[in-house]
Design a protein around this motif. Structure first.
Motif, short mmCIF file in Angstrom:
data_model
loop_
_atom_site.label_atom_id
_atom_site.label_comp_id
_atom_site.label_asym_id
_atom_site.label_seq_id
_atom_site.Cartn_x
_atom_site.Cartn_y
_atom_site.Cartn_z
N PHE A 221 31.70 -22.52 35.76
CA PHE A 221 31.49 -22.05 37.20
C PHE A 221 32.48 -22.69 38.28
O PHE A 221 32.85 -22.14 39.12
N ALA A 222 32.77 -23.83 37.62
CA ALA A 222 34.04 -24.45 38.49
C ALA A 222 35.19 -23.67 38.55
O ALA A 222 35.96 -23.46 39.70
N THR A 223 35.60 -23.23 37.59
CA THR A 223 36.56 -22.05 37.52
C THR A 223 36.38 -20.93 38.04
O THR A 223 37.35 -20.43 38.81
N ILE A 224 35.10 -20.33 37.98
CA ILE A 224 34.61 -19.01 38.75
C ILE A 224 34.94 -19.43 40.22
O ILE A 224 35.44 -18.56 40.88
N ARG A 225 34.45 -20.39 40.75
CA ARG A 225 34.40 -20.67 42.01
C ARG A 225 35.80 -21.06 42.77
O ARG A 225 36.02 -20.57 43.77
N GLU A 226 36.64 -21.29 41.95
CA GLU A 226 38.20 -21.52 42.40
C GLU A 226 38.74 -20.03 42.64
O GLU A 226 39.37 -19.85 43.52
N ARG A 227 38.15 -19.23 41.85
CA ARG A 227 38.70 -17.71 41.96
C ARG A 227 37.83 -16.78 42.92
O ARG A 227 38.47 -16.08 43.61
N GLN A 228 36.64 -17.24 43.08
CA GLN A 228 35.63 -16.34 43.91
C GLN A 228 34.72 -17.47 44.55
O GLN A 228 33.70 -17.63 44.48
N PRO A 229 35.37 -18.26 45.65
CA PRO A 229 34.75 -19.19 46.40
C PRO A 229 33.60 -18.82 47.19
O PRO A 229 32.62 -19.68 47.44
N GLU A 230 33.27 -17.51 47.45
CA GLU A 230 32.01 -17.07 48.00
C GLU A 230 30.61 -16.92 46.99
O GLU A 230 29.60 -16.76 47.49
N VAL A 231 31.12 -17.20 45.79
CA VAL A 231 30.20 -17.06 44.74
C VAL A 231 29.46 -18.14 44.56
O VAL A 231 29.90 -19.15 44.26
N GLU A 232 28.05 -18.15 44.62
CA GLU A 232 27.03 -19.33 44.23
C GLU A 232 26.63 -19.27 42.72
O GLU A 232 26.57 -18.20 42.10
N TYR A 233 26.14 -20.52 42.13
CA TYR A 233 25.59 -20.47 40.97
C TYR A 233 24.16 -20.96 41.07
O TYR A 233 24.06 -22.13 41.41
N HIS A 234 23.32 -20.39 40.86
CA HIS A 234 21.62 -20.72 40.89
C HIS A 234 21.10 -21.21 39.62
O HIS A 234 21.29 -20.31 38.63
N LEU A 235 20.69 -22.25 39.43
CA LEU A 235 19.99 -22.88 38.31
C LEU A 235 18.42 -22.96 38.24
O LEU A 235 18.09 -23.76 39.46
N VAL A 236 17.70 -22.41 37.44
CA VAL A 236 16.41 -22.22 37.49
C VAL A 236 15.56 -22.74 36.12
O VAL A 236 16.22 -22.42 35.01
N GLY A 237 14.55 -23.50 36.28
CA GLY A 237 14.19 -23.97 35.04
C GLY A 237 13.77 -25.47 34.89
O GLY A 237 14.41 -26.41 35.89
N ILE A 238 13.35 -25.85 33.85
CA ILE A 238 13.20 -27.26 33.69
C ILE A 238 14.59 -28.18 33.52
O ILE A 238 15.20 -27.59 32.79
N ASP A 239 14.48 -29.14 34.26
CA ASP A 239 15.63 -30.07 34.23
C ASP A 239 16.86 -29.56 35.45
O ASP A 239 17.89 -30.10 35.52
N MET A 240 16.52 -28.39 35.81
CA MET A 240 17.70 -27.76 36.92
C MET A 240 17.18 -28.09 38.14
O MET A 240 17.72 -27.39 39.06
N GLU A 241 16.12 -28.91 38.57
CA GLU A 241 15.84 -29.20 40.14
C GLU A 241 16.92 -30.28 40.73
O GLU A 241 17.82 -30.77 40.11
N GLU A 242 16.76 -30.23 41.82
CA GLU A 242 17.67 -31.52 42.66
C GLU A 242 17.28 -32.73 42.04
O GLU A 242 16.04 -33.01 42.17
N GLY A 243 18.32 -33.53 41.65
CA GLY A 243 18.03 -34.75 41.08
C GLY A 243 17.70 -34.80 39.75
O GLY A 243 17.65 -35.77 39.01
N GLY A 244 17.60 -33.73 38.95
CA GLY A 244 17.17 -33.36 37.69
C GLY A 244 18.50 -33.72 36.74
O GLY A 244 19.71 -34.09 37.57
N LEU A 245 18.32 -33.75 35.39
CA LEU A 245 19.26 -33.90 34.47
C LEU A 245 20.89 -33.10 34.68
O LEU A 245 21.79 -33.43 34.87
N ALA A 246 20.47 -31.77 35.06
CA ALA A 246 21.67 -30.70 35.37
C ALA A 246 22.30 -31.10 36.55
O ALA A 246 23.68 -31.31 36.52
N HIS A 247 21.61 -31.68 37.59
CA HIS A 247 22.22 -31.97 38.81
C HIS A 247 23.27 -33.22 38.56
O HIS A 247 24.00 -33.48 39.16
N GLN A 248 22.37 -34.18 38.08
CA GLN A 248 23.02 -35.58 37.79
C GLN A 248 24.17 -35.36 37.06
O GLN A 248 25.32 -35.99 37.16
N TYR A 249 24.31 -34.59 35.94
CA TYR A 249 25.51 -34.11 35.27
C TYR A 249 26.64 -33.49 35.97
O TYR A 249 27.74 -33.96 36.04
#
Length: 396
Positions: A221-249
């Motif tokens: 998504f970092a590469t996608i964001r460079e090409r299309q900066p208006e696009v967002e990436y939404h993460l849903v599910g376990i460990d995907m909350e703010e402060g969760g493992l995905a956010h920390q990484y």
């Protein structure tokens, strides 16, 4: 004939007279609830057996066609080999027996059902050996051992996909048939129409792990964001909350820009979020089926999935019902996502072809009828429908 369903059940998704009751939290899986609803719609009397980590004593809820028996689930069950959970479920089943039980997952629920002696078919919804290979810890080793006990003891097994079936040894395949997972027939009707697409891609993930591969998706998504900066990436599910493992990484590796960490959401909210996305990115390296992919196909969201990700290639009709890519390469993921975002014609084609393939192969009507036909074969008689008229709840 009373059919039993033993497994993780989301009580809030059940279509019964007790909708809106403040139920205790349970170990929940939407497909089990949809399966129960499908049986109820056909007029069967059903007894569901599940468990909860927040109750002190077993609880029983009963309505006209459905009885739900909730056993106890204590903290850190893996350290006790799930023996308490198995015993509590077993005793609850014996106090409220069904004529036949369909057990979901080849772990504690199936083990408890088999120990009752009631005729039971075990539904295989993952590949325990693959889970252990991707999560090399003591908990998964315990789960793998329970799976080995269950599949050995069971007389009848149902694999949720050809991929799951093919992972079994020859001896186990001899007592296994394949019946695919399904989507509920009210999935489309549950959406507010018409759904307006918004400028984001989405992944729905249960856990930040090597198997789910969200780290590679974030790099892509970092590469996608460079090409299309208006696009967002939404993460849903376990460990995907703010402060969760995905956010920390993502924060540690400077990959959080443009990413919304939404965490777990109710099933209907997940479905709505998928429907509004430009596309679903399914980054898992291995998947025994891929329910979220199927749900995306039904609600009209194109999918990008892995070329070698278990059942995903078949589910996406080998690239005809979704876009397949090398899910281990962040560059390949980024290239596939960008090409799809830029090609509205391809989006429309995958949306239609994905929907058609889902309806033809994975509808509730088609799949539940296969289950019922197999139960009739096991029992040696045609199942009969039945309806009752009482409503009450009780403490065991």
């Amino acid at each position: 004939m009373t059919l039993g369903v033993c497994g993780p059940v989301d009580l809030k998704l059940l279509e019964w007279e007790l909708q809106g009751v403040d139920f205790p939290e349970t170990n929940a899986f939407p497909l089990t609830s949809h399966f129960i609803n499908g049986l109820l719609r056909r007029g069967y009397k059903v007894i569901a057996y599940t468990n909860s980590p927040v109750i002190d004593e077993p609880v029983v809820y009963e309505t006209t066609q459905l009885k739900v028996c909730v056993a106890r689930n204590k903290p850190q069950p893996g350290r006790r080999f799930f023996l308490f959970e198995v015993e509590d479920l077993q005793q609850l089943i014996l106090r409220h027996p069904a004529d036949f039980i369909s057990a979901f997952w080849s772990y504690e629920y199936a083990w408890a059902a088999l120990k009752t002696g009631i005729p039971t078919v075990v539904n295989l919804h993952d590949v325990a050996s693959q889970i252990l290979l991707n999560h090399r810890d003591m908990y998964r080793l315990v789960r793998w051992t329970i799976n080995a006990i269950v599949v050995h003891k069971a007389k009848y097994l149902i694999a949720n996909s050809e991929y799951t079936y093919n992972q079994l040894g020859k001896k186990l395949r001899s007592k296994t048939i394949t019946i695919n997972n399904f989507y509920p027939n009210n999935l489309e009707r549950s959406l507010a129409a018409p759904v307006q697409k918004e400028n984001y891609i989405v992944s729905v993930v249960q856990g930040f792990s090597r198997r789910k591969n969200i780290d590679t998706a974030l790099k892509a998504f970092a590469t996608i964001r460079e090409r299309q900066p208006e696009v967002e990436y939404h993460l849903v599910g376990i460990d995907m909350e703010e402060g969760g493992l995905a956010h920390q990484y993502a924060t540690t590796h400077n990959l959080a820009e443009g990413v919304k960490f939404l965490g777990p959401l109710p099933f209907n909210k997940v479905t709505e979020h998928i429907a509004k996305a430009k596309l679903l990115l399914h980054s898992s390296r291995e998947e025994s089926f891929g329910m979220v992919v199927l749900e995306a196909m039904v609600v009209g969201t194109p999918v990008v999935g892995g070329t070698e990700s278990g059942f995903i290639p078949y589910l996406l009709n080998y690239g005809q019902a979704g876009l397949l890519t090398d899910i281990n390469s962040s560059d390949a993921i980024a290239s596939s996502v960008i090409s799809l975002l830029k090609n509205e014609t391809l989006q429309a084609k995958l949306k239609q072809d994905g929907y058609d393939f889902a309806v033809k192969n994975f509808s509730e009507q088609v799949v539940i009828d296969k289950h019922l036909a197999y139960y009739s074969k096991i029992l040696g008689k045609q199942l009969q429908t039945r309806s009752l008229t009482s409503v009450h709840t009780s403490q065991e």
